[in-house]
Design a protein around this motif. Structure first.
Motif, PDB file in Angstrom:
ATOM      1  N   GLU A   1     -21.630  -2.092   6.282  1.00  0.00           N
ATOM      2  CA  GLU A   1     -21.809  -3.536   6.207  1.00  0.00           C
ATOM      3  C   GLU A   1     -22.977  -3.996   7.074  1.00  0.00           C
TER       4      GLU A   1
ATOM      5  N   GLN B   1     -26.243  -3.076   5.294  1.00  0.00           N
ATOM      6  CA  GLN B   1     -26.539  -3.965   4.171  1.00  0.00           C
ATOM      7  C   GLN B   1     -27.092  -5.300   4.650  1.00  0.00           C
ATOM      8  N   ARG B   2     -26.465  -5.888   5.667  1.00  0.00           N
ATOM      9  CA  ARG B   2     -26.943  -7.176   6.181  1.00  0.00           C
ATOM     10  C   ARG B   2     -28.350  -7.053   6.747  1.00  0.00           C
TER      11      ARG B   2
ATOM     12  N   TRP C   1     -44.422  -8.435   2.529  1.00  0.00           N
ATOM     13  CA  TRP C   1     -43.763  -7.436   1.680  1.00  0.00           C
ATOM     14  C   TRP C   1     -44.843  -6.860   0.760  1.00  0.00           C
TER      15      TRP C   1
ATOM     16  N   ASP D   1     -29.789 -13.751  11.777  1.00  0.00           N
ATOM     17  CA  ASP D   1     -28.958 -13.330  10.648  1.00  0.00           C
ATOM     18  C   ASP D   1     -27.970 -12.240  11.038  1.00  0.00           C
TER      19      ASP D   1
ATOM     20  N   THR E   1     -30.697  -4.792   6.019  1.00  0.00           N
ATOM     21  CA  THR E   1     -31.660  -4.526   4.953  1.00  0.00           C
ATOM     22  C   THR E   1     -31.979  -5.791   4.159  1.00  0.00           C
ATOM     23  N   GLU E   2     -30.945  -6.554   3.799  1.00  0.00           N
ATOM     24  CA  GLU E   2     -31.148  -7.775   3.023  1.00  0.00           C
ATOM     25  C   GLU E   2     -31.962  -8.806   3.804  1.00  0.00           C
ATOM     26  N   SER E   3     -31.683  -8.953   5.099  1.00  0.00           N
ATOM     27  CA  SER E   3     -32.409  -9.917   5.910  1.00  0.00           C
ATOM     28  C   SER E   3     -33.874  -9.524   6.062  1.00  0.00           C
TER      29      SER E   3
ATOM     30  N   GLU F   1     -35.774  -7.702   4.035  1.00  0.00           N
ATOM     31  CA  GLU F   1     -36.534  -7.901   2.797  1.00  0.00           C
ATOM     32  C   GLU F   1     -36.760  -9.385   2.521  1.00  0.00           C
ATOM     33  N   ARG F   2     -35.731 -10.199   2.685  1.00  0.00           N
ATOM     34  CA  ARG F   2     -35.852 -11.621   2.388  1.00  0.00           C
ATOM     35  C   ARG F   2     -36.935 -12.281   3.249  1.00  0.00           C
TER      36      ARG F   2
END
Length: 271
Positions: free
Chosen positions: A114, A117-118, A133, A183, A120-122, A124-125
């Motif tokens: 978990e 995932q958090r 990017w 985040d 990685t998502e933060s 990239e965003r």
């Protein structure tokens, strides 16, 4: 915490350092070797000699596979006292020693699925929002190192010359760190190498690494000499200086090679 003035290696009292140090620790990228490249034969010869004089640690934000390809493979045909080697990938979140003829993991502080995932998502965003990017990177932009998530703006395999000019003032990385950190408040987000941002468990950095190394070897942080190229406040080697290690700044592997010759000379005379 007050800032620490880290001397350039050639301004330091190397004789005094050799008298007091129990462990000589090195950063890897742009200290022992160019980023993601094997260290030179000359560097491997110096590190091999030093293992017969003092305990040697390699402390890097990279994963164990990089230490194997950049350092250990180059030492394979050298006269090395492997029992004197300490390997700490992912900024000390993992620790390896040579036991019974092989590398054994003494501890590993891994992120949960978990948390990965958090993170990685933060990354990239916010990287997309900030225009960093890259559409055509050299390899993966985000790497899951188990105990660390690392964003490399130009890709993991980007050449050193491209990395060095991408963000010389650390402005882009600092902005990304500041955006991602809220985040994932349970994790630590920090600037890594020339183009990278690292995410790990809270408190795991090179200050943690030298404290853990001291604990594992029953010595003191003050007796550890730490050599790195990013020793300015905000640099990923600087926490080792804040923790109380005898920090030395180098500008690259060429400096480190000359420093090793000096240390071999002083340690041979003293010990």
């Amino acid at each position: 915490m007050d800032e620490v003035a880290v001397p350039d290696w050639n301004d330091a009292d190397l004789q005094a350092i050799c008298k007091h140090m129990s462990i000589l620790a090195f950063d890897l990228d742009n200290t022992l070797a160019r980023s993601k490249r094997p260290m030179s034969e000359a560097m491997a010869e110096r590190i091999a000699k030093l293992t017969h004089l003092v305990n040697i640690a390699v402390v890097t934000g990279g994963k164990m596979a990089l230490v194997e390809s950049q350092v250990l493979a180059m030492l394979a045909n050298k006269d090395v006292r492997y029992e004197a080697l300490h390997v700490m990938p992912t900024s000390g979140a993992r620790y390896y020693r040579w036991i019974d003829g092989d590398w054994s993991c003494i501890y590993a502080h891994n992120l949960t699925d978990e948390q990965r995932q958090r993170a990685t998502e933060s990354l990239e965003r916010h990287a997309r929002e900030q225009g960093i990017w890259e559409e055509h990177p050299w390899g993966d932009r985000i790497e899951d190192r188990g105990s660390q998530i690392t964003f490399s703006a130009l890709g993991q395999q980007a050449p050193s010359h491209a990395k060095e000019v991408w963000d010389p003032g650390n402005v882009k990385k600092a902005k990304l760190v500041a955006s991602v950190a809220p985040d994932i408040p349970d994790l630590t987000v920090r600037s890594g190498g020339f183009t990278s941002v690292d995410i790990s468990l809270s408190g795991v950095d090179k200050a943690y690494a030298v404290r853990a190394l001291a604990e594992q070897t029953h010595t003191s942080v003050a007796s550890i000499a730490f050599v790195g190229d990013r020793m300015d406040p905000g640099g990923n080697d600087y926490p080792a200086a804040l923790a109380g290690a005898m920090a030395l700044r180098v500008q690259g592997p060429e400096d480190t090679l000359t420093l090793c010759d000096e240390l071999i000379s002083w340690c041979s005379a003293i010990r």
